[in-house]
Write a protein that holds these residues in place. Structure first.
Motif, mmCIF file in Angstrom:
data_model
loop_
_atom_site.group_PDB
_atom_site.id
_atom_site.type_symbol
_atom_site.label_atom_id
_atom_site.label_comp_id
_atom_site.label_asym_id
_atom_site.label_seq_id
_atom_site.Cartn_x
_atom_site.Cartn_y
_atom_site.Cartn_z
ATOM 1 N N SER A 252 0.894 -1.371 -0.119
ATOM 2 C CA SER A 252 0.013 -0.003 0.187
ATOM 3 C C SER A 252 0.869 1.157 0.049
ATOM 4 N N GLU A 253 0.395 2.320 -0.480
ATOM 5 C CA GLU A 253 0.993 3.554 -0.613
ATOM 6 C C GLU A 253 0.312 4.649 -0.146
ATOM 7 N N ILE A 254 0.335 5.672 0.856
ATOM 8 C CA ILE A 254 -0.225 6.698 1.128
ATOM 9 C C ILE A 254 0.147 7.908 0.261
ATOM 10 N N VAL A 255 -0.293 8.600 -0.361
ATOM 11 C CA VAL A 255 -0.256 9.736 -1.058
ATOM 12 C C VAL A 255 -0.303 10.956 -0.025
ATOM 13 N N PHE A 256 0.856 11.701 0.171
ATOM 14 C CA PHE A 256 0.835 12.693 1.216
ATOM 15 C C PHE A 256 1.045 14.089 0.400
ATOM 16 N N ALA A 257 0.216 15.124 1.018
ATOM 17 C CA ALA A 257 0.689 16.526 0.615
ATOM 18 C C ALA A 257 1.970 16.863 0.938
ATOM 19 N N GLU A 258 2.553 17.717 -0.059
ATOM 20 C CA GLU A 258 3.930 18.041 0.021
ATOM 21 C C GLU A 258 4.176 19.567 0.366
ATOM 22 N N ALA A 259 3.187 20.155 0.224
ATOM 23 C CA ALA A 259 2.984 21.707 0.669
ATOM 24 C C ALA A 259 1.627 22.283 0.914
ATOM 25 N N ASN A 260 1.679 23.318 1.231
ATOM 26 C CA ASN A 260 0.565 24.061 1.840
ATOM 27 C C ASN A 260 -0.527 24.390 0.460
ATOM 28 N N THR A 261 -1.379 23.678 0.178
ATOM 29 C CA THR A 261 -2.198 23.840 -0.986
ATOM 30 C C THR A 261 -3.656 23.577 -0.874
ATOM 31 N N LYS A 262 -4.357 23.724 -2.185
ATOM 32 C CA LYS A 262 -5.798 23.720 -2.093
ATOM 33 C C LYS A 262 -6.036 22.586 -3.167
ATOM 34 N N VAL A 263 -6.718 21.552 -2.747
ATOM 35 C CA VAL A 263 -7.304 20.431 -3.747
ATOM 36 C C VAL A 263 -8.280 21.085 -4.656
ATOM 37 N N GLU A 264 -8.047 20.723 -6.020
ATOM 38 C CA GLU A 264 -9.148 21.610 -7.006
ATOM 39 C C GLU A 264 -9.955 20.313 -7.297
#
Length: 480
Positions: free
Chosen positions: A68-80
C-alpha cells in the motif's frame, strides 16, 4: 486440559447415574444394545483409531493490504479536483487529483514579500552597524515628521473640542425647545408634527455630540501612539549618536540579524514548497484506491494524507495471539483462514512474521491490561477477501500422521503424574494400560501401547480397577 476433563467427567457421571437408575427401574435385561456382564459396572466406551492429529491455535485477525502507498501533500495547497474515488483501479503514473493553480501563484507572492522584508531588514541592520550621518538625518527627519503629526493631531483635537462645546450648547437649546413644544402639545396648542420635529432635532444633536466625543477620545489615543513612536525614534537617534550604551545597540543589531536569518529560513521553506507544488498528483503504484482523505476545495498542509492505494491481490492478515502460545509461534506455520459472510470464504496461508516482543493494550475492563503477540499471515489465495474484513484463524502448530489415538477423556493421571487408561478386554473385563501421551486436538489424544480397534473406557474414574467386569453399549448404538 485437566480442568476441562474433570468438568466433562462430572457431566458424564451424572448422565450415567440417570441411565443406571432408569435401567434398574426397567430391569437390565430390557436394555437393548447393552453388552458385557449384566451385573458389571456400566461404562462408556470408545474405539482407538489410526488418524492424523493437528494441534491448532484459534484467533481472529483483520485483513490488510501487504502493498500500500499513502499519498501525502507536500505543501500548503488547495485541492481542486479528484479524478478517482474509492474502489477505482489505477496504474502507476495515472493522475489522481489536481491542485488549484492559485497555490503556486500565492507562494510566488510570498517569496516577493519575503525579498522586500529582507531588503528592508538589511538596510536597517546596515544603519545600526554604520551609524552614518545619513542614518542620523533619516531618524531626525522621522522625528520631525512625528512632531508635525503630533501638532496636527493636537490641533485637530482642539477643533473637535470646540465643535463639541458648540454641539453641547445646541443640544441644551433643542432640548429646551422640545420641552416647550411638548408642553404646548399637551395643552393642544402645538401640532404633532412640531413635536416630532423637535424630538428629531434632539436625537440628531445628541448623535453629533456622541460622534464628536468619540473623535476626541480617538484623537487623544492617537497622541499616545504618536508619542510612543517619537520615543522609539528618539531612542534610535540616541543609539546612532552613541548616547546610549553599546550593549543595547549590540542587542538591537543581534535582533536584526536574527530577523534576517529567520527571513532567510522562511524563504528557503517557500522555495522548497514552490519546488514541490505541482498542478497534479500521480499514482505511485498500480492498485486500487482504498481511501480518500481530503475533499475537493479543501486546503491541506504538508504531510496531510490525500489518498491511499493498495494492491488487492496481495493481502495479509494481522492478528494478536495470546502469549500462552508464545513458545509454539514461529514463521512458516500453516494457517487456515475463514471468513463467514453470505458466502463462506476459506483459504490457507503461512505465518510470515511473529513479533519479537509482546504488546500491551488496555482491555475493556477499566484499568485492566491485556498482553498479546502480534503476528502476520501471508494469504495464499486472497480471492473473495477484502481489506478490513475480520476473519477466523486456525494456526496449525504441529501435525502427526497415522498415529493411534483415543478420545481425549479416556486417559487419567496417577499420583506420580503417569498417564493410564482402561481397555475392555475380550472377556468384558478391564485392563489398566500405562501409556504415554503425544499430540492432541479438541477430541483425540495420541497414546502409546494401544492398537487400532482397542475398546477403551471414555468415562474413567478412580473407582475402576483392573479385572473389573463391565457392561457397555454396543459401539454402533453410541454413534460409532
Amino acid at each position: 486440559m485437566k480442568n476441562k476433563k474433570k468438568i466433562i467427567l462430572i457431566v458424564i457421571a451424572v448422565m450415567m447415574g440417570i441411565f443406571l437408575i432408569s435401567g434398574m427401574l426397567k430391569g437390565k435385561s430390557t436394555v437393548e444394545g447393552l453388552v458385557g456382564d449384566p451385573k458389571g459396572t456400566f461404562v462408556n466406551v470408545g474405539k482407538a483409531v489410526t488418524t492424523d492429529i493437528q494441534t491448532k491455535i484459534s484467533a481472529t485477525g483483520t485483513v490488510k493490504a501487504e502493498e500500500s502507498e499513502i499519498v501525502f501533500a507536500e505543501a500548503n495547497t488547495k485541492v481542486e479536483t479528484f479524478l478517482v474515488e474509492v474502489g477505482d483501479p489505477v496504474k502507476k503514473g495515472d493522475v489522481l487529483l489536481t491542485y488549484d493553480v492559485e497555490t503556486k501563484e500565492g507562494l510566488q507572492r510570498d517569496l516577493e514579500k519575503l525579498d522586500l522584508q529582507m531588503e528592508t531588514a538589511r538596510i536597517a541592520l546596515s544603519q545600526l552597524q554604520a551609524g552614518s550621518k545619513q542614518s542620523i538625518m533619516q531618524v531626525q527627519t522621522e522625528i520631525a515628521s512625528i512632531d508635525k503629526n503630533l501638532l496636527d493631531v493636537e490641533d485637530g483635537i482642539r477643533q473637535l473640542e470646540t465643535s463639541l462645546v458648540i454641539a453641547q450648547k445646541d443640544l441644551e437649546q433643542v432640548e429646551k425647545t422640545y420641552d416647550v413644544t411638548k408642553t404646548l402639545f399637551d395643552e393642544g396648542l402645538a401640532a404633532e408634527k412640531e413635536l416630532d420635529d423637535a424630538e428629531k432635532a434632539v436625537m440628531k444633536t445628541k448623535d453629533q455630540v456622541s460622534s464628536l466625543e468619540t473623535q476626541v477620545a480617538s484623537s487623544k489615543k492617537n497622541i499616545e501612539t504618536i508619542t510612543m513612536q517619537k520615543s522609539n525614534a528618539q531612542y534610535n537617534l540616541d543609539l546612532l549618536q552613541n548616547k546610549v550604551q553599546d550593549e543595547t545597540k549590540a542587542q538591537n543589531i543581534a535582533m536584526k540579524q536574527n530577523e534576517i536569518a529567520s527571513l532567510v529560513l522562511q524563504k528557503e521553506s517557500v522555495l522548497e514548497q514552490l519546488d514541490k507544488v505541482e498542478e497534479k498528483v500521480l499514482a505511485p503504484i498500480d492498485g486500487v484506491v482504498s481511501r480518500v482523505g481530503a475533499k475537493e476545495g479543501s486546503f491541506v498542509a504538508p504531510g496531510a494524507e490525500l489518498m491511499t492505494i493498495i494492491n488487492p491481490e496481495k493481502l495479509v492478515v494481522e492478528a494478536e495471539i495470546s502469549p500462552y502460545y508464545a513458545a509454539q509461534l514461529e514463521t512458516g506455520l500453516t494457517v487456515k483462514v475463514k471468513y463467514n459472510g453470505s458466502t463462506t470464504v476459506e483459504t490457507e496461508g503461512t505465518i510470515s512474521m511473529v513479533s519479537p516482543v509482546a504488546v500491551q493494550k488496555a482491555a475493556q475492563d477499566k484499568g485492566a491490561v491485556s498482553t498479546a503477540i502480534p503476528v502476520k499471515v501471508a494469504i495464499d489465495n486472497s480471492q473473495g477477501l477484502k481489506e478490513g474484513l475480520t476473519v477466523d484463524l486456525k494456526v496449525v502448530t504441529s501435525e502427526v500422521k497415522g498415529v493411534v489415538a483415543v478420545p481425549l477423556l479416556a486417559t487419567m493421571t496417577d499420583k506420580e503424574d503417569n498417564n493410564y487408561l482402561f481397555v475392555v478386554e475380550a472377556g468384558n473385563t478391564l485392563s489398566k494400560r500405562m501409556v504415554k501421551q503425544g499430540a492432541a486436538d479438541n477430541h483425540l489424544v495420541q497414546v502409546s501401547d494401544i492398537e487400532d480397534g482397542d475398546i477403551v473406557v471414555t468415562n474413567p474414574t478412580e473407582a475402576l480397577e483392573a479385572g473389573m467386569s463391565v457392561s457397555y453399549m454396543l459401539l454402533e448404538e453410541v454413534g460409532e
